[in-house]
Write a protein that holds these residues in place. Structure first.
Motif, PDB file in Angstrom:
ATOM      1  N   THR A   1       0.800  -1.223   0.000  1.00  0.00           N
ATOM      2  CA  THR A   1       0.000   0.000   0.000  1.00  0.00           C
ATOM      3  C   THR A   1       0.841   1.285   0.000  1.00  0.00           C
ATOM      4  O   THR A   1       0.574   2.192  -0.804  1.00  0.00           O
ATOM      5  N   PRO A   2       1.854   1.438   0.866  1.00  0.00           N
ATOM      6  CA  PRO A   2       2.626   2.700   0.841  1.00  0.00           C
ATOM      7  C   PRO A   2       3.273   3.020  -0.505  1.00  0.00           C
ATOM      8  O   PRO A   2       3.113   4.146  -0.996  1.00  0.00           O
ATOM      9  N   PRO A   3       3.992   2.080  -1.140  1.00  0.00           N
ATOM     10  CA  PRO A   3       4.550   2.445  -2.451  1.00  0.00           C
ATOM     11  C   PRO A   3       3.472   2.669  -3.511  1.00  0.00           C
ATOM     12  O   PRO A   3       3.626   3.546  -4.372  1.00  0.00           O
ATOM     13  N   LEU A   4       2.380   1.905  -3.455  1.00  0.00           N
ATOM     14  CA  LEU A   4       1.295   2.096  -4.418  1.00  0.00           C
ATOM     15  C   LEU A   4       0.696   3.493  -4.296  1.00  0.00           C
ATOM     16  O   LEU A   4       0.505   4.198  -5.296  1.00  0.00           O
ATOM     17  N   PHE A   5       0.425   3.912  -3.071  1.00  0.00           N
ATOM     18  CA  PHE A   5      -0.170   5.231  -2.867  1.00  0.00           C
ATOM     19  C   PHE A   5       0.817   6.344  -3.197  1.00  0.00           C
ATOM     20  O   PHE A   5       0.418   7.410  -3.673  1.00  0.00           O
ATOM     21  N   HIS A   6       2.100   6.110  -2.935  1.00  0.00           N
ATOM     22  CA  HIS A   6       3.108   7.137  -3.253  1.00  0.00           C
ATOM     23  C   HIS A   6       3.093   7.452  -4.747  1.00  0.00           C
ATOM     24  O   HIS A   6       3.014   8.632  -5.147  1.00  0.00           O
TER      25      HIS A   6
ATOM     26  N   TYR B   1       0.191  10.301  -4.192  1.00  0.00           N
ATOM     27  CA  TYR B   1       0.921  11.380  -3.530  1.00  0.00           C
ATOM     28  C   TYR B   1       1.891  12.105  -4.453  1.00  0.00           C
ATOM     29  O   TYR B   1       1.891  13.337  -4.534  1.00  0.00           O
ATOM     30  N   ALA B   2       2.744  11.352  -5.148  1.00  0.00           N
ATOM     31  CA  ALA B   2       3.771  11.967  -5.991  1.00  0.00           C
ATOM     32  C   ALA B   2       3.200  12.833  -7.117  1.00  0.00           C
ATOM     33  O   ALA B   2       3.794  13.866  -7.457  1.00  0.00           O
ATOM     34  N   PRO B   3       2.062  12.455  -7.743  1.00  0.00           N
ATOM     35  CA  PRO B   3       1.533  13.294  -8.831  1.00  0.00           C
ATOM     36  C   PRO B   3       1.048  14.674  -8.392  1.00  0.00           C
ATOM     37  O   PRO B   3       0.798  15.530  -9.247  1.00  0.00           O
ATOM     38  N   THR B   4       0.892  14.916  -7.106  1.00  0.00           N
ATOM     39  CA  THR B   4       0.467  16.238  -6.651  1.00  0.00           C
ATOM     40  C   THR B   4       1.632  17.217  -6.783  1.00  0.00           C
ATOM     41  O   THR B   4       2.785  16.823  -6.956  1.00  0.00           O
ATOM     42  N   SER B   5       1.310  18.490  -6.652  1.00  0.00           N
ATOM     43  CA  SER B   5       2.356  19.524  -6.746  1.00  0.00           C
ATOM     44  C   SER B   5       2.897  19.903  -5.366  1.00  0.00           C
ATOM     45  O   SER B   5       3.517  20.954  -5.211  1.00  0.00           O
ATOM     46  N   ALA B   6       2.674  19.057  -4.376  1.00  0.00           N
ATOM     47  CA  ALA B   6       3.105  19.354  -3.013  1.00  0.00           C
ATOM     48  C   ALA B   6       4.622  19.307  -2.890  1.00  0.00           C
ATOM     49  O   ALA B   6       5.316  18.670  -3.695  1.00  0.00           O
ATOM     50  N   ALA B   7       5.122  19.992  -1.875  1.00  0.00           N
ATOM     51  CA  ALA B   7       6.562  19.990  -1.614  1.00  0.00           C
ATOM     52  C   ALA B   7       7.029  18.572  -1.286  1.00  0.00           C
ATOM     53  O   ALA B   7       6.285  17.788  -0.679  1.00  0.00           O
ATOM     54  N   PRO B   8       8.252  18.210  -1.681  1.00  0.00           N
ATOM     55  CA  PRO B   8       8.747  16.848  -1.431  1.00  0.00           C
ATOM     56  C   PRO B   8       8.695  16.442   0.047  1.00  0.00           C
ATOM     57  O   PRO B   8       8.426  15.272   0.361  1.00  0.00           O
ATOM     58  N   TRP B   9       8.924  17.394   0.954  1.00  0.00           N
ATOM     59  CA  TRP B   9       8.918  17.016   2.362  1.00  0.00           C
ATOM     60  C   TRP B   9       7.509  16.635   2.827  1.00  0.00           C
ATOM     61  O   TRP B   9       7.350  15.762   3.689  1.00  0.00           O
ATOM     62  N   ARG B  10       6.502  17.255   2.244  1.00  0.00           N
ATOM     63  CA  ARG B  10       5.131  16.882   2.593  1.00  0.00           C
ATOM     64  C   ARG B  10       4.828  15.458   2.121  1.00  0.00           C
ATOM     65  O   ARG B  10       4.207  14.667   2.835  1.00  0.00           O
ATOM     66  N   ILE B  11       5.246  15.157   0.910  1.00  0.00           N
ATOM     67  CA  ILE B  11       5.040  13.802   0.382  1.00  0.00           C
ATOM     68  C   ILE B  11       5.781  12.790   1.240  1.00  0.00           C
ATOM     69  O   ILE B  11       5.251  11.708   1.553  1.00  0.00           O
ATOM     70  N   ALA B  12       6.993  13.126   1.665  1.00  0.00           N
ATOM     71  CA  ALA B  12       7.783  12.210   2.496  1.00  0.00           C
ATOM     72  C   ALA B  12       7.099  11.953   3.837  1.00  0.00           C
ATOM     73  O   ALA B  12       7.079  10.819   4.325  1.00  0.00           O
ATOM     74  N   VAL B  13       6.538  12.986   4.430  1.00  0.00           N
ATOM     75  CA  VAL B  13       5.817  12.826   5.694  1.00  0.00           C
ATOM     76  C   VAL B  13       4.640  11.865   5.521  1.00  0.00           C
ATOM     77  O   VAL B  13       4.409  10.969   6.343  1.00  0.00           O
ATOM     78  N   CYS B  14       3.887  12.046   4.451  1.00  0.00           N
ATOM     79  CA  CYS B  14       2.744  11.163   4.184  1.00  0.00           C
ATOM     80  C   CYS B  14       3.204   9.724   3.953  1.00  0.00           C
ATOM     81  O   CYS B  14       2.578   8.773   4.451  1.00  0.00           O
TER      82      CYS B  14
ATOM     83  N   ALA C   1       4.348   8.159   7.397  1.00  0.00           N
ATOM     84  CA  ALA C   1       3.221   7.889   8.295  1.00  0.00           C
ATOM     85  C   ALA C   1       2.418   6.681   7.821  1.00  0.00           C
ATOM     86  O   ALA C   1       2.021   5.820   8.619  1.00  0.00           O
ATOM     87  N   LEU C   2       2.177   6.605   6.523  1.00  0.00           N
ATOM     88  CA  LEU C   2       1.413   5.476   5.992  1.00  0.00           C
ATOM     89  C   LEU C   2       2.203   4.178   6.118  1.00  0.00           C
ATOM     90  O   LEU C   2       1.643   3.133   6.485  1.00  0.00           O
ATOM     91  N   ALA C   3       3.500   4.225   5.825  1.00  0.00           N
ATOM     92  CA  ALA C   3       4.324   3.019   5.950  1.00  0.00           C
ATOM     93  C   ALA C   3       4.357   2.522   7.395  1.00  0.00           C
ATOM     94  O   ALA C   3       4.277   1.315   7.648  1.00  0.00           O
ATOM     95  N   ALA C   4       4.442   3.442   8.347  1.00  0.00           N
ATOM     96  CA  ALA C   4       4.497   3.041   9.754  1.00  0.00           C
ATOM     97  C   ALA C   4       3.240   2.283  10.167  1.00  0.00           C
ATOM     98  O   ALA C   4       3.311   1.229  10.823  1.00  0.00           O
ATOM     99  N   THR C   5       2.073   2.792   9.794  1.00  0.00           N
ATOM    100  CA  THR C   5       0.825   2.138  10.208  1.00  0.00           C
ATOM    101  C   THR C   5       0.565   0.870   9.398  1.00  0.00           C
ATOM    102  O   THR C   5       0.152  -0.159   9.961  1.00  0.00           O
ATOM    103  N   CYS C   6       0.784   0.908   8.089  1.00  0.00           N
ATOM    104  CA  CYS C   6       0.522  -0.267   7.251  1.00  0.00           C
ATOM    105  C   CYS C   6       1.466  -1.418   7.569  1.00  0.00           C
ATOM    106  O   CYS C   6       1.028  -2.564   7.749  1.00  0.00           O
ATOM    107  N   TRP C   7       2.741  -1.128   7.647  1.00  0.00           N
ATOM    108  CA  TRP C   7       3.706  -2.208   7.844  1.00  0.00           C
ATOM    109  C   TRP C   7       3.644  -2.767   9.263  1.00  0.00           C
ATOM    110  O   TRP C   7       3.858  -3.973   9.467  1.00  0.00           O
ATOM    111  N   THR C   8       3.341  -1.925  10.230  1.00  0.00           N
ATOM    112  CA  THR C   8       3.159  -2.438  11.590  1.00  0.00           C
ATOM    113  C   THR C   8       1.951  -3.358  11.664  1.00  0.00           C
ATOM    114  O   THR C   8       2.004  -4.427  12.293  1.00  0.00           O
TER     115      THR C   8
END
Length: 304
Positions: free
Chosen positions: A235-240, A244-257, A260-267
């Motif tokens: 799920t985390p790489p799929l959503f990235h 997430y990546a196709p948005t125009s958001a700053a890279p640090w915002r994408i990294a935060v998302c 956070a998603l990897a932490a909850t999904c992988w746990t």
């Protein structure tokens, strides 16, 4: 001169007791599903508000409306579900209002039929009545029409309908649904509806007692655990890459998302494979639902 209170003295305590009783019943009824029913639509509504660049007072107004809509979304499902599942709940969830002796199955159904038109009316008022009707159809299919033996075929379509209704209603109450939002809703719905098969592992004892055919009972717990963990891992790489990546958001915002998603999904994936008892599975399920919230929380983070 002292004004007389026209309300009978005994009426007020009786009304207070009734309201407290209903609050207790509602809390016990909704507690298991609140994480799935309240934060996701509120988060997605917030994303729609940020993307539309609405002022603060309009954001608060939309969030208040969606909160009420989401409470009815949960209430209509849980009243009908628990009215038919009292025997199962006595084994799996004895704290719910019917096994706890607070209401009867007939009382739960009365609450359901009262809430349904209120839910429809609010959906019409907010301009999302089609999504309310979609969820109501899903509720009737899974809770009123399906039998223990047909549950296996009805659950996943019903949950897909429910997730689509939840997210589309939350967004459309603010602004029209475009192709970008459609992509978000489609991908998130498919992933989390398929991973929801893990839910039945928590309730195998009660499902077996009433003869309900669930994937966990038909296929066994291990295949479902492996299926769930596999979905949570990808799920985390799929959503990235797709969201997430196709948005125009700053890279640090994408990294935060992403983090956070990897932490909850992988746990939750690791827990689902290694911690295999009912109490642990309940926590894993809640963590899975938390990952659903985190996935949607990326919206307001990326579009702020």
């Amino acid at each position: 001169m002292r004004l007389l209170d026209p309300t009978p003295v005994q009426t007020r305590p009786r009304l207070t007791r009734h309201l407290r009783h209903e609050a207790n019943v509602t809390w016990r009824m909704l507690a298991d599903n609140l994480l799935a029913c309240l934060p996701p639509p509120l988060t997605f509504t917030l994303a729609a508000c940020f993307r539309a660049q609405l002022p603060a007072h309009q954001i608060l107004w939309h969030l208040g409306q969606i909160l009420l809509l989401s409470l009815l979304y949960a209430y209509t499902f849980d009243t009908s579900n628990q009215a038919r599942g009292a025997e199962e709940d006595r084994l799996n969830k004895p704290y719910r209002p019917i096994p706890a002796g607070l209401i009867t199955s007939a009382g739960a159904m009365r609450r359901f039929w009262i809430a349904m038109p209120l839910y429809t009316l609010l959906g019409w008022q907010l301009g999302v009545v089609e999504w309310v009707l979609l969820w109501q159809a899903a509720i009737i299919l899974i809770n009123l029409v399906s039998t223990p033996r047909s549950y296996l075929l009805c659950k996943t379509p019903s949950m897909v309908m429910g997730t689509v209704a939840q997210l589309c209603g939350a967004w459309q109450a603010v602004s029209p649904i475009d192709t970008t939002v459609t992509q978000w809703i489609t991908i998130i719905t498919i992933v989390y509806a398929l991973a929801l098969l893990f839910e039945d592992i928590r309730d195998m004892e009660g499902d077996r007692a009433i003869g309900r055919r669930t994937p966990a009972l038909v296929l066994g717990a291990w295949p479902i655990r492996i299926w769930f963990a596999s979905l949570m891992l990808i799920t985390p790489p799929l959503f990235h890459f797709s969201l997430y990546a196709p948005t125009s958001a700053a890279p640090w915002r994408i990294a935060v998302c992403d983090l956070a998603l990897a932490a909850t999904c992988w746990t939750s994936a690791v827990r689902g494979l290694l911690l295999r008892h009912t109490r642990a599975d309940r926590v894993t399920y809640q963590l899975y639902m938390a990952s659903y919230v985190v996935a949607l929380l990326a919206g307001p983070v990326l579009w702020f």
